[in-house]
Design an enzyme around this catalytic site. Structure first.
Site, PDB file in Angstrom:
ATOM      1  N   HIS A 350       0.843  -1.194   0.000  1.00 28.95           N
ATOM      2  CA  HIS A 350       0.000   0.000   0.000  1.00 28.95           C
ATOM      3  C   HIS A 350       0.878   1.245   0.000  1.00 28.95           C
ATOM      4  CE1 HIS A 350      -2.222   3.231   2.348  1.00 28.95           C
ATOM      5  NE2 HIS A 350      -2.941   3.086   1.247  1.00 28.95           N
ATOM      6  N   SER A 351       0.539   2.209  -0.855  1.00 26.31           N
ATOM      7  CA  SER A 351       1.244   3.487  -0.875  1.00 26.31           C
ATOM      8  C   SER A 351       2.746   3.271  -1.087  1.00 26.31           C
ATOM      9  CB  SER A 351       0.945   4.234   0.432  1.00 26.31           C
ATOM     10  OG  SER A 351       1.528   5.520   0.432  1.00 26.31           O
ATOM     11  N   LEU A 352       3.570   3.816  -0.201  1.00 23.79           N
ATOM     12  CA  LEU A 352       5.017   3.677  -0.351  1.00 23.79           C
ATOM     13  C   LEU A 352       5.448   2.213  -0.306  1.00 23.79           C
ATOM     14  CD1 LEU A 352       7.788   5.089  -0.570  1.00 23.79           C
ATOM     15  CD2 LEU A 352       7.838   5.186   1.929  1.00 23.79           C
ATOM     16  N   SER A 354       4.116  -0.215  -1.828  1.00 28.16           N
ATOM     17  CA  SER A 354       4.081  -0.776  -3.180  1.00 28.16           C
ATOM     18  C   SER A 354       5.333  -0.380  -3.956  1.00 28.16           C
ATOM     19  CB  SER A 354       2.823  -0.307  -3.911  1.00 28.16           C
ATOM     20  OG  SER A 354       2.844   1.097  -4.100  1.00 28.16           O
TER      21      SER A 354
END
Length: 551
Positions: A350-352, A354
């Site tokens: 998720h977010s960073l 990924s």
């Protein structure tokens, strides 16, 4: 009955009836208890701290039965460990403690529960201690057998419990100064409700999870310790993933599950924020953080700065090492605890998180590919006395169709050694052939004894004019130990660790990968590009979410 007698000796023989005020909310029912006593059915609970308050949560039916079977086996409980919650927690029966298996978490108290109480302001029933529950049960058994009620007991903390009849049992809390004023227990405020057996309290008890695990998914969080707008941890959010997955099995695949044709998907969290902020960086940040708007500055230090840390070679190395080593550690432990597991593994970020996974997967090496490269190396690598032409080299690489392109651009072997990934891309060479050519350049340079990280240009060429982010070559870390591959997507120069498994699918949620690649100077990715060890990639975002802006 000795414990019952000892407790009743502490109380006076008089048993005043409840005052109208204290019992106004109870409806006195006709007693229908006979002389037959039926033992209470226990259920096991564990204690969690939620919003700074103790909350007792029941184990699912299967786990509770396993704990009860282990408790009643007649063996010494001190060394007994019972796996629960799908194997994610272990209960040490002798200690009455519950420990997380795959991640760090405070241990929880475990209790074998038979009697419960609830006050007016409580929304859940609270179990009595096991020892006092036994006293209550013995008193209840005596009352049922002899049909003698209005039994009164005093708990270890001087609270009063009165068993009026099988359907009316109350619990009075002590009031400060009650002894000095001589008030009786029935005059000490509104009583709590007392219930016997888990079937008489309102609590949701789940059936349990399928034993068979078909697939394993690692979930990597983004910036900060909180993972959603409710400020929940990665463990709590992953619990939701698991619950939704189990609900889908019931609603969409119920028949297949009942026929044991499918199992379940296991989701396990991977935490990198805590190890990063335990390196001492928070102390360094504290020294330079102004005291004004204290909360905002500390929130920024704890969350948004994670993006800057990831773009720092020092802390980026810590982050990728933590993520990869945690996934390897958890995977190894999972196989030890599930030796019959034959399913696949996927990863989600998720977010960073990924972006971290994207960089790690980009820098993996396919074992079969490595073996093939080594096998072909003697035929491809030229020594200093080599007299083969570029056309012959390309033929050995099975890339003869691209010789006309090099001939048109007047690129010979010496010029090819100076080419970067971007140069080859601008010539129209696809990704796969580019990889082979650049690998040929690196291996040829090694065979000639050249160990410098950057290829030397021909005379008259100023290498300082070549942008560093466009270099595509073998590099070494700052200590000179080992090498790693810069694949030309502008990553920070770190040594990327290797995963001990090949993920099947990579899921990116609300991912900023597109934005970061753009900032790194990459304008497009070749449509044929794929991860060396991961088969599929799903970029998942909501059209109106911030993830859409970054994608």
């Amino acid at each position: 009955m000795s414990s019952v007698g000892s407790h009743q000796e502490q109380l006076s023989q008089s048993d005043p009836s409840p005052s109208p005020n204290s019992c106004s909310s109870f409806e006195l029912l006709d007693m229908d208890a006979g002389s037959l006593y039926e033992p209470v059915s226990p259920h096991w609970f564990y204690c969690k701290i939620i919003d700074s308050k103790e909350t007792w949560i029941p184990f699912n039916s299967e786990d509770s039965q396993q704990l009860e079977d282990a408790y009643g086996s007649g063996k010494d409980c001190n060394g007994r460990v019972v796996p629960t919650d799908g194997g994610r927690y272990d209960v040490h029966l002798g200690e009455r403690m519950r420990y997380a298996v795959y991640w760090d978490e405070l241990a929880s108290e475990v209790r074998r529960c038979t009697w419960f109480y609830k006050g007016d302001k409580d929304n859940k029933y609270v179990p009595y201690s096991e020892s006092f529950s036994q006293v209550l049960e013995e008193t209840y058994m005596l009352a049922v057998t002899l049909d003698e009620w209005k039994k009164k007991l005093e708990s270890p903390n001087r609270e009063i419990i009165i068993l009026h009849n099988p359907k009316l049992m109350v619990h009075y809390q002590p009031v400060a100064g009650s002894d000095e004023w001589g008030s009786t227990p029935t005059e000490q405020g509104r009583p709590r409700t007392v219930k016997r057996g888990v079937e008489n309290i309102s609590v949701d008890i789940h059936c349990g999870e399928p034993l068979q695990i078909d697939h394993l998914v690692f979930v990597v969080h983004g910036i900060g310790p909180a993972c959603d707008l409710r400020f929940r941890s990665i463990v709590q959010c992953v619990n939701d993933f698991r619950s939704v997955s189990l609900n889908l099995l019931q609603t969409h695949f119920k028949k297949a599950q009942e026929n044991q044709q499918i199992g379940r998907v296991e989701f396990l969290p991977v935490n990198w924020h805590s190890p990063l902020h335990s390196t001492g960086v928070d102390v360094d940040l504290q020294r330079i953080t102004l005291p004004s708007i204290n909360r905002l500055r500390h929130f920024t230090n704890d969350t948004i700065l994670d993006v800057f840390f990831y773009n720092s070679p020092t802390y980026c190395q810590t982050i990728v090492d933590t993520v990869a080593s945690e996934m390897n550690r958890i995977y190894t432990l999972f196989l030890q605890r599930n030796p019959d597991f034959k399913g696949g593994v996927s990863i989600a970020g998720h977010s960073l998180g990924s972006l971290i996974l994207f960089d790690i997967l980009t820098n993996q090496k396919d074992s079969l590919g490595d073996i093939d490269s080594e096998k072909d190396a003697p035929n491809i690598v030229m020594d200093q006395g080599d007299t083969l032409t570029l056309e012959e080299d390309l033929e050995k690489l099975q890339l003869s169709e691209f010789f006309s392109i090099f001939e048109k651009e007047k690129v010979d072997k010496e010029a090819l050694a100076l080419c970067t990934d971007k140069d080859l891309q601008e010539m129209g060479i696809p990704l796969g052939p580019r990889k082979k050519i650049l690998n040929y350049i690196r291996t040829r340079k090694k065979s000639m004894g050249i160990n410098r990280p950057i290829l030397q240009p021909a005379s008259g060429v100023n290498i300082s004019n070549i942008p560093k982010e466009l270099e595509f070559c073998n590099k070494t870390d700052s200590t000179g130990n080992g090498d790693y591959l810069d694949v030309g997507i502008g990553q920070v120069s770190v040594k990327y660790p290797r995963l001990i498994y090949k993920p099947e699918i990579f899921f990116a949620f609300g991912s900023p990968i597109g934005m970061f690649l753009t900032v790194r100077g990459l304008k497009r990715i070749d449509p044929n590009y794929k991860f060396p060890t991961c088969k599929g990639f799903f970029n998942i975002y909501h059209p109106v979410s911030i993830g859409h802006v970054f994608t």
